[in-house]
Design an enzyme around this catalytic site. Sequence first.
Site, PDB file in Angstrom:
ATOM      1  N   SER A 107      22.454  -2.964   9.486  1.00 64.26           N
ATOM      2  CA  SER A 107      21.148  -2.598   8.934  1.00 64.26           C
ATOM      3  C   SER A 107      21.304  -1.834   7.616  1.00 64.26           C
ATOM      4  O   SER A 107      22.254  -1.069   7.444  1.00 64.26           O
ATOM      5  CB  SER A 107      20.432  -1.705   9.953  1.00 64.26           C
ATOM      6  OG  SER A 107      19.337  -1.049   9.369  1.00 64.26           O
ATOM      7  N   TYR A 130      16.385  -4.207   3.348  1.00 64.14           N
ATOM      8  CA  TYR A 130      15.014  -3.798   3.065  1.00 64.14           C
ATOM      9  C   TYR A 130      14.901  -3.679   1.556  1.00 64.14           C
ATOM     10  O   TYR A 130      15.829  -3.189   0.900  1.00 64.14           O
ATOM     11  CB  TYR A 130      14.704  -2.425   3.679  1.00 64.14           C
ATOM     12  CG  TYR A 130      14.437  -2.445   5.160  1.00 64.14           C
ATOM     13  CD1 TYR A 130      13.440  -3.243   5.691  1.00 64.14           C
ATOM     14  CD2 TYR A 130      15.170  -1.647   6.029  1.00 64.14           C
ATOM     15  CE1 TYR A 130      13.176  -3.257   7.059  1.00 64.14           C
ATOM     16  CE2 TYR A 130      14.913  -1.658   7.394  1.00 64.14           C
ATOM     17  CZ  TYR A 130      13.924  -2.461   7.903  1.00 64.14           C
ATOM     18  OH  TYR A 130      13.670  -2.473   9.240  1.00 64.14           O
ATOM     19  N   THR A 156      14.476  -8.577   5.875  1.00 64.74           N
ATOM     20  CA  THR A 156      13.391  -8.247   6.806  1.00 64.74           C
ATOM     21  C   THR A 156      12.070  -8.189   6.051  1.00 64.74           C
ATOM     22  O   THR A 156      11.950  -7.477   5.055  1.00 64.74           O
ATOM     23  CB  THR A 156      13.670  -6.900   7.502  1.00 64.74           C
ATOM     24  OG1 THR A 156      14.904  -7.011   8.209  1.00 64.74           O
ATOM     25  CG2 THR A 156      12.564  -6.537   8.482  1.00 64.74           C
ATOM     26  N   ARG A 165       5.392   5.001  15.318  1.00 62.34           N
ATOM     27  CA  ARG A 165       5.981   5.152  16.655  1.00 62.34           C
ATOM     28  C   ARG A 165       5.698   6.585  17.098  1.00 62.34           C
ATOM     29  O   ARG A 165       6.302   7.526  16.596  1.00 62.34           O
ATOM     30  CB  ARG A 165       7.494   4.894  16.627  1.00 62.34           C
ATOM     31  CG  ARG A 165       7.892   3.446  16.282  1.00 62.34           C
ATOM     32  CD  ARG A 165       8.062   3.301  14.794  1.00 62.34           C
ATOM     33  NE  ARG A 165       8.260   1.936  14.317  1.00 62.34           N
ATOM     34  CZ  ARG A 165       9.441   1.490  13.903  1.00 62.34           C
ATOM     35  NH1 ARG A 165      10.501   2.253  13.928  1.00 62.34           N
ATOM     36  NH2 ARG A 165       9.518   0.268  13.442  1.00 62.34           N
ATOM     37  N   LYS A 252      13.614 -12.558   8.268  1.00 65.06           N
ATOM     38  CA  LYS A 252      13.313 -11.981   9.587  1.00 65.06           C
ATOM     39  C   LYS A 252      11.902 -11.396   9.628  1.00 65.06           C
ATOM     40  O   LYS A 252      11.500 -10.698   8.699  1.00 65.06           O
ATOM     41  CB  LYS A 252      14.346 -10.893   9.902  1.00 65.06           C
ATOM     42  CG  LYS A 252      14.162 -10.209  11.233  1.00 65.06           C
ATOM     43  CD  LYS A 252      15.404  -9.414  11.598  1.00 65.06           C
ATOM     44  CE  LYS A 252      15.208  -8.656  12.901  1.00 65.06           C
ATOM     45  NZ  LYS A 252      14.373  -7.476  12.713  1.00 65.06           N
ATOM     46  N   HIS A 276       9.472  -7.418  15.306  1.00 62.94           N
ATOM     47  CA  HIS A 276      10.273  -6.204  15.129  1.00 62.94           C
ATOM     48  C   HIS A 276      10.385  -5.443  16.452  1.00 62.94           C
ATOM     49  O   HIS A 276      10.341  -4.212  16.502  1.00 62.94           O
ATOM     50  CB  HIS A 276       9.670  -5.315  14.041  1.00 62.94           C
ATOM     51  CG  HIS A 276      10.698  -4.590  13.213  1.00 62.94           C
ATOM     52  ND1 HIS A 276      11.076  -5.004  11.959  1.00 62.94           N
ATOM     53  CD2 HIS A 276      11.445  -3.487  13.471  1.00 62.94           C
ATOM     54  CE1 HIS A 276      11.998  -4.171  11.493  1.00 62.94           C
ATOM     55  NE2 HIS A 276      12.242  -3.257  12.400  1.00 62.94           N
TER      56      HIS A 276
HETATM   57  C1  GLV Z   1      13.458  -0.391  11.676  1.00 61.28           C
HETATM   58  O1  GLV Z   1      14.178  -0.020  10.847  1.00 61.28           O
HETATM   59  C2  GLV Z   1      12.856   0.255  12.764  1.00 61.28           C
HETATM   60  O2  GLV Z   1      12.933   1.486  12.862  1.00 61.28           O
HETATM   61  O3  GLV Z   1      12.271  -0.462  13.576  1.00 61.28           O
END
Ligand code: GLV
Length: 379
Positions: A107, A130, A156, A165, A252, A276
Amino acid sequence: MPVVTCIEDLRRIAERRVAKAIFDYVSRGSYSEETLRANRADLEAVHLRQRVAIDVDKRSTKTTLVGQDVAMPVAIAPVGLTGLNWADGEILGARAAARFGVPFTLSTMSICSIEDVASEVQKPFWFQLYVFRDRGFAASLIERAKAAKCSALVLTLDLQIQGQRHMDLKNGLAVPPRLTPGTVLDILKKPGWALNVMTSRRRSFGNLEGQIKGADNLLTLSQWIAGQFDPTLSWRDVEWVKKLWGGKLILKGILDAEDARIAVSTGADAVVVSNHGGRQLDGTISSIRALPEVVDAVAGRCEVFFDGGIRSGQDVLRALAHGARGALIGRAFAWALGALGEEGVSLALEIIRKELDVSMALCGLKDVREARPSILRSG
Ligand code: GLV
């Protein structure tokens, strides 16, 4: 040490060992987590078709992904902060994947840098990109991936704006991890993790350190992403990336037939059907529901990969039967690493391969490349 027979066992061990903020970052999704749950529920609702009295001796799980030989149709997905689950986690994961014969994707938001991994692992890995507001920096990441001889670039497309989140905010997720009054109790209960990760040399974003201001000491991950990722990203930029990169390109985050057709027209080598992992647009459909329409839209013009909820070889087979050429594992990988380090990743890959092999046999299938909708129950 308990007998580990499945990915769920590894998840449980990781939950006990890894700091809550990191475990939750891996495990949880955005908002109400409806899409996170749908990914699993819809996969479980796909029924494999049991067949009998078919010679299934001499089976093979071997195939190719973007032209590269693989031991099974699985790749390790890019997972941000991997090296906070286990020190040097990206190096360990890439090593385990190389030994097993599946691709490892590093990543952009990794802890070990592209150069760290390239110097420690002999086989080429994939690099996930990214696109940053600072296009010069995005271009330099592509150049570094080229210099490291990465064998594919995974661009991505579904995270230029981050879905919230809730748990990351509640846990105060920061990189490098911080001891706060709220986290100290949890970390005291996890001395193995604390000794391993908190004393490690690499604790912040290896690819960004010294390159991007503030990358080595973030307030919160979400604030930082909002400041750095470029929300203007468009298909024109995909062409820019493709030209700069010049190698195998995987797009992606495709969940829609219309986007799939545009993706194909860019000349990409593969698309990954993905939401994702239920970490972005909550309320959208599961990856497995989107897969058939993307496969139809692509119509064989590029490869179609799948991610979102894979926990077993049976799940891999479900995705292949829907037309995917391969599946990516994100959480299954991160839990395995967080549980047992490199050995855990090897174990997870072996568990999935064995499950895939046995499930193929019980469906009357000898060659994984021949998985078709006919190995599914229609009702
Ligand atoms: C991506 O980088 C994530 O945190 O889902």
